[in-house]
Enzyme design. Sequence first.
Site, PDB file in Angstrom:
ATOM      1  CB  CYS A   4      -0.985  -0.185   1.082  1.00  0.00           C
ATOM      2  SG  CYS A   4      -1.760   1.318   1.563  1.00  0.00           S
ATOM      3  CB  CYS A   7       1.028   1.063   4.263  1.00  0.00           C
ATOM      4  SG  CYS A   7      -0.588   0.562   5.125  1.00  0.00           S
ATOM      5  CG  ASP A  30      -2.687  15.375  -3.172  1.00  0.00           C
ATOM      6  OD1 ASP A  30      -3.789  14.498  -3.055  1.00  0.00           O
ATOM      7  OD2 ASP A  30      -2.187  15.239  -4.286  1.00  0.00           O
ATOM      8  CG  HIS A  46      -4.428  -0.867   4.967  1.00  0.00           C
ATOM      9  ND1 HIS A  46      -3.856  -0.095   3.688  1.00  0.00           N
ATOM     10  CD2 HIS A  46      -5.534  -1.589   4.387  1.00  0.00           C
ATOM     11  CE1 HIS A  46      -4.517  -0.278   2.754  1.00  0.00           C
ATOM     12  NE2 HIS A  46      -5.495  -1.116   2.981  1.00  0.00           N
ATOM     13  CG  ASN A  86     -12.511  11.150  -4.065  1.00  0.00           C
ATOM     14  OD1 ASN A  86     -13.626  11.839  -4.223  1.00  0.00           O
ATOM     15  ND2 ASN A  86     -11.346  11.592  -4.635  1.00  0.00           N
ATOM     16  N   GLY A  92     -13.909   7.977  -7.748  1.00  0.00           N
ATOM     17  CA  GLY A  92     -12.552   8.434  -8.200  1.00  0.00           C
ATOM     18  C   GLY A  92     -11.455   8.054  -7.046  1.00  0.00           C
ATOM     19  CG  HIS A  97      -4.175   3.883   3.606  1.00  0.00           C
ATOM     20  ND1 HIS A  97      -3.072   3.168   4.242  1.00  0.00           N
ATOM     21  CD2 HIS A  97      -4.531   4.743   4.641  1.00  0.00           C
ATOM     22  CE1 HIS A  97      -2.813   3.509   5.476  1.00  0.00           C
ATOM     23  NE2 HIS A  97      -3.850   4.552   5.827  1.00  0.00           N
ATOM     24  CG  HIS A  99      -6.798   9.238   0.791  1.00  0.00           C
ATOM     25  ND1 HIS A  99      -7.007   7.804   0.298  1.00  0.00           N
ATOM     26  CD2 HIS A  99      -7.185  10.150  -0.329  1.00  0.00           C
ATOM     27  CE1 HIS A  99      -7.218   7.894  -0.982  1.00  0.00           C
ATOM     28  NE2 HIS A  99      -7.438   9.336  -1.414  1.00  0.00           N
ATOM     29  CG  HIS A 101      -8.493  14.654  -1.229  1.00  0.00           C
ATOM     30  ND1 HIS A 101      -7.557  14.594  -2.069  1.00  0.00           N
ATOM     31  CD2 HIS A 101      -9.000  13.418  -1.226  1.00  0.00           C
ATOM     32  CE1 HIS A 101      -7.559  13.478  -2.823  1.00  0.00           C
ATOM     33  NE2 HIS A 101      -8.479  12.837  -2.284  1.00  0.00           N
TER      34      HIS A 101
HETATM   35  P1  AMP Z   1      -7.888   9.881  -4.721  1.00  0.00           P
HETATM   36  O1  AMP Z   1      -7.916   9.907  -5.988  1.00  0.00           O
HETATM   37  O2  AMP Z   1      -9.164  10.156  -3.706  1.00  0.00           O
HETATM   38  O3  AMP Z   1      -7.664   8.341  -4.143  1.00  0.00           O
HETATM   39  O4  AMP Z   1      -6.762  10.486  -3.964  1.00  0.00           O
HETATM   40  C1  AMP Z   1      -5.454  10.144  -3.988  1.00  0.00           C
HETATM   41  C2  AMP Z   1      -4.415  11.352  -3.966  1.00  0.00           C
HETATM   42  O5  AMP Z   1      -2.995  10.942  -3.624  1.00  0.00           O
HETATM   43  C3  AMP Z   1      -4.320  12.172  -5.206  1.00  0.00           C
HETATM   44  O6  AMP Z   1      -4.888  13.669  -4.838  1.00  0.00           O
HETATM   45  C4  AMP Z   1      -2.907  12.169  -5.376  1.00  0.00           C
HETATM   46  O7  AMP Z   1      -2.512  13.384  -6.074  1.00  0.00           O
HETATM   47  C5  AMP Z   1      -2.428  11.790  -4.251  1.00  0.00           C
HETATM   48  N1  AMP Z   1      -0.855  11.103  -4.207  1.00  0.00           N
HETATM   49  C6  AMP Z   1      -0.832  10.009  -4.814  1.00  0.00           C
HETATM   50  N2  AMP Z   1       0.614   9.523  -4.645  1.00  0.00           N
HETATM   51  C7  AMP Z   1       0.990  10.433  -3.649  1.00  0.00           C
HETATM   52  C8  AMP Z   1       2.249  10.876  -3.129  1.00  0.00           C
HETATM   53  N3  AMP Z   1       3.396   9.842  -3.362  1.00  0.00           N
HETATM   54  N4  AMP Z   1       2.516  11.814  -2.152  1.00  0.00           N
HETATM   55  C9  AMP Z   1       1.413  12.601  -2.045  1.00  0.00           C
HETATM   56  N5  AMP Z   1       0.139  12.613  -2.664  1.00  0.00           N
HETATM   57  C10 AMP Z   1      -0.097  11.479  -3.373  1.00  0.00           C
HETATM   58 ZN    ZN Z   2      -2.350   1.334   3.911  1.00  0.00          ZN
END
Ligand code: AMP
Ligand code: ZN
Length: 113
Positions: A4, A7, A30, A46, A86, A92, A97, A99, A101
Amino acid sequence: MSDCLFCKIIKGEIPSSKVYEDDMCYAFNDISPQAPTHFLVIPKEHISSAAEITAENSVYVSHIFEVIAKLAAEKGMTDGFRVVNNCGESAGQTVHHIHFHVMSGRAFTWPAG
Ligand code: AMP
Ligand code: ZN
């Protein structure tokens, strides 16, 4: 979860721009910001998505919202901010994992963008 992405970020195996950390959650900027301020807050346990929240793990979610309120106050996000989760492919979700925003610094439209 060993495969993940988030993680791995929590463990420091993948670099991130840390915003906040405590024993239950981690917040980081982000990598592809959609607003002048855009960070993610994730539980250190997780949990795949909002569909997997249970009576046993929901304490992480309530704690994350306490942290969001604290960070919003500290960062002077007085004009308002948006919290987005999301859940699932059609919504989307790209990282499985859970999260949240947190975005601020511009006006937001509803229901999208
Ligand atoms: P979601 O589309 O809601 O699953 O959001 C995933 C978010 O993770 C997106 O806004 C990506 O830009 C962000 N993301 C993906 N990889 C990384 C990373 N290595 N560091 C920071 N943000 C990330
Ligand atoms: Zn995870």
